[in-house]
Motif scaffolding. Sequence first.
Motif, PDB file in Angstrom:
ATOM      1  N   VAL A  18       4.588  -8.095  -4.713  1.00 28.41           N
ATOM      2  CA  VAL A  18       4.222  -7.874  -3.315  1.00 28.41           C
ATOM      3  C   VAL A  18       3.995  -9.208  -2.632  1.00 28.41           C
ATOM      4  CG1 VAL A  18       2.513  -6.829  -1.769  1.00 28.41           C
ATOM      5  CG2 VAL A  18       3.177  -5.647  -3.870  1.00 28.41           C
ATOM      6  N   SER A  19       4.578  -9.353  -1.454  1.00 31.83           N
ATOM      7  CA  SER A  19       4.352 -10.547  -0.629  1.00 31.83           C
ATOM      8  C   SER A  19       3.227 -10.270   0.344  1.00 31.83           C
ATOM      9  CB  SER A  19       5.615 -10.886   0.167  1.00 31.83           C
ATOM     10  OG  SER A  19       6.660 -11.222  -0.695  1.00 31.83           O
ATOM     11  N   HIS A  20       2.331 -11.235   0.476  1.00 34.98           N
ATOM     12  CA  HIS A  20       1.246 -11.152   1.442  1.00 34.98           C
ATOM     13  C   HIS A  20       1.757 -11.740   2.747  1.00 34.98           C
ATOM     14  CE1 HIS A  20      -2.760 -12.447   3.136  1.00 34.98           C
ATOM     15  NE2 HIS A  20      -2.905 -11.150   2.933  1.00 34.98           N
ATOM     16  N   ARG A  31      -3.948   0.740   5.304  1.00 34.37           N
ATOM     17  CA  ARG A  31      -3.265   1.887   4.706  1.00 34.37           C
ATOM     18  C   ARG A  31      -2.053   1.395   3.917  1.00 34.37           C
ATOM     19  NH1 ARG A  31       1.279   3.009   7.721  1.00 34.37           N
ATOM     20  NH2 ARG A  31       1.192   2.336   9.872  1.00 34.37           N
ATOM     21  N   ILE A  32      -1.717   2.154   2.889  1.00 34.29           N
ATOM     22  CA  ILE A  32      -0.600   1.816   2.008  1.00 34.29           C
ATOM     23  C   ILE A  32       0.429   2.932   2.075  1.00 34.29           C
ATOM     24  CG2 ILE A  32       0.085   1.270  -0.363  1.00 34.29           C
ATOM     25  CD1 ILE A  32      -1.987  -0.688   0.808  1.00 34.29           C
ATOM     26  N   GLU A  33       1.699   2.553   2.161  1.00 34.40           N
ATOM     27  CA  GLU A  33       2.794   3.520   2.116  1.00 34.40           C
ATOM     28  C   GLU A  33       3.661   3.215   0.903  1.00 34.40           C
ATOM     29  OE1 GLU A  33       4.989   3.448   5.781  1.00 34.40           O
ATOM     30  OE2 GLU A  33       3.257   4.143   6.948  1.00 34.40           O
ATOM     31  N   THR A  34       4.098   4.265   0.224  1.00 35.80           N
ATOM     32  CA  THR A  34       4.992   4.109  -0.922  1.00 35.80           C
ATOM     33  C   THR A  34       6.171   5.060  -0.775  1.00 35.80           C
ATOM     34  OG1 THR A  34       3.870   5.772  -2.261  1.00 35.80           O
ATOM     35  CG2 THR A  34       3.081   3.511  -2.454  1.00 35.80           C
ATOM     36  N   GLU A  35       7.285   4.631  -1.330  1.00 36.54           N
ATOM     37  CA  GLU A  35       8.488   5.463  -1.328  1.00 36.54           C
ATOM     38  C   GLU A  35       9.194   5.268  -2.661  1.00 36.54           C
ATOM     39  OE1 GLU A  35      12.844   5.714   0.908  1.00 36.54           O
ATOM     40  OE2 GLU A  35      11.305   4.383   1.705  1.00 36.54           O
ATOM     41  N   LEU A  36       9.444   6.352  -3.364  1.00 37.53           N
ATOM     42  CA  LEU A  36      10.200   6.293  -4.612  1.00 37.53           C
ATOM     43  C   LEU A  36      11.652   5.989  -4.259  1.00 37.53           C
ATOM     44  CD1 LEU A  36      10.405   6.691  -7.679  1.00 37.53           C
ATOM     45  CD2 LEU A  36      10.724   9.131  -7.240  1.00 37.53           C
ATOM     46  N   LYS A  49       9.148   1.352  -3.293  1.00 37.27           N
ATOM     47  CA  LYS A  49       8.999   0.396  -2.202  1.00 37.27           C
ATOM     48  C   LYS A  49       7.568   0.591  -1.709  1.00 37.27           C
ATOM     49  CE  LYS A  49      10.594  -0.389   2.507  1.00 37.27           C
ATOM     50  NZ  LYS A  49      11.496   0.094   3.566  1.00 37.27           N
ATOM     51  N   VAL A  50       6.821  -0.507  -1.540  1.00 36.47           N
ATOM     52  CA  VAL A  50       5.440  -0.422  -1.073  1.00 36.47           C
ATOM     53  C   VAL A  50       5.249  -1.291   0.156  1.00 36.47           C
ATOM     54  CG1 VAL A  50       4.498   0.130  -3.347  1.00 36.47           C
ATOM     55  CG2 VAL A  50       4.675  -2.245  -2.660  1.00 36.47           C
ATOM     56  N   ALA A  51       4.380  -0.852   1.041  1.00 31.97           N
ATOM     57  CA  ALA A  51       4.036  -1.628   2.228  1.00 31.97           C
ATOM     58  C   ALA A  51       2.585  -1.354   2.573  1.00 31.97           C
ATOM     59  CB  ALA A  51       4.943  -1.268   3.400  1.00 31.97           C
ATOM     60  N   ALA A  52       1.902  -2.394   2.999  1.00 33.87           N
ATOM     61  CA  ALA A  52       0.505  -2.287   3.408  1.00 33.87           C
ATOM     62  C   ALA A  52       0.395  -2.683   4.873  1.00 33.87           C
ATOM     63  CB  ALA A  52      -0.369  -3.189   2.552  1.00 33.87           C
ATOM     64  N   GLY A  57      -0.635  -4.129  12.141  1.00 35.56           N
ATOM     65  CA  GLY A  57       0.734  -4.144  11.648  1.00 35.56           C
ATOM     66  C   GLY A  57       0.846  -4.471  10.172  1.00 35.56           C
ATOM     67  N   LEU A  58       2.036  -4.884   9.757  1.00 34.00           N
ATOM     68  CA  LEU A  58       2.363  -5.158   8.354  1.00 34.00           C
ATOM     69  C   LEU A  58       1.542  -6.321   7.812  1.00 34.00           C
ATOM     70  CD1 LEU A  58       4.383  -4.418   6.035  1.00 34.00           C
ATOM     71  CD2 LEU A  58       5.775  -6.312   6.883  1.00 34.00           C
ATOM     72  N   ILE A  59       0.961  -6.127   6.620  1.00 39.26           N
ATOM     73  CA  ILE A  59       0.215  -7.214   5.964  1.00 39.26           C
ATOM     74  C   ILE A  59       0.759  -7.541   4.576  1.00 39.26           C
ATOM     75  CG2 ILE A  59      -1.898  -6.868   7.282  1.00 39.26           C
ATOM     76  CD1 ILE A  59      -3.017  -5.393   4.774  1.00 39.26           C
ATOM     77  N   GLY A  60       1.579  -6.649   4.008  1.00 40.93           N
ATOM     78  CA  GLY A  60       2.157  -6.905   2.696  1.00 40.93           C
ATOM     79  C   GLY A  60       3.270  -5.923   2.409  1.00 40.93           C
ATOM     80  N   GLU A  61       4.263  -6.378   1.596  1.00 35.75           N
ATOM     81  CA  GLU A  61       5.374  -5.495   1.251  1.00 35.75           C
ATOM     82  C   GLU A  61       6.010  -5.953  -0.050  1.00 35.75           C
ATOM     83  OE1 GLU A  61       8.417  -5.689   4.261  1.00 35.75           O
ATOM     84  OE2 GLU A  61       8.289  -7.856   4.380  1.00 35.75           O
TER      85      GLU A  61
END
Length: 84
Positions: A18-20, A31-36, A49-52, A57-61
């Motif tokens: 994950v990149s900050h 909040r965290i989103e995940t997708e298989l 795939k993960v994103a925070a 807005g976006l803080i990590g992916e």
Amino acid sequence: MAGELEEGKTTVGTLVNVSHVAATPEGMEVRIETELTEIAPNGKMLTFKVAAYDEAGLIGEGTHQRAIVAKERFEQKAQSKLSK
């Protein structure tokens, strides 16, 4: 994943990449989103795939991988470390 697995199975994390992207001030909701995105041909490795996000807005992916394993065997192996 627990509701989607066969009886006696669980998943364990094997890789987190994950990149900050941005800082979040203390007290802001995250909040965290995940997708298989991939299931290995053998059916045992899952890639997500993960994103925070914070309120701005976006803080990590990145990506996260998990392996499907026999729960009892995994727990026994982990507990065996206590006797060493």
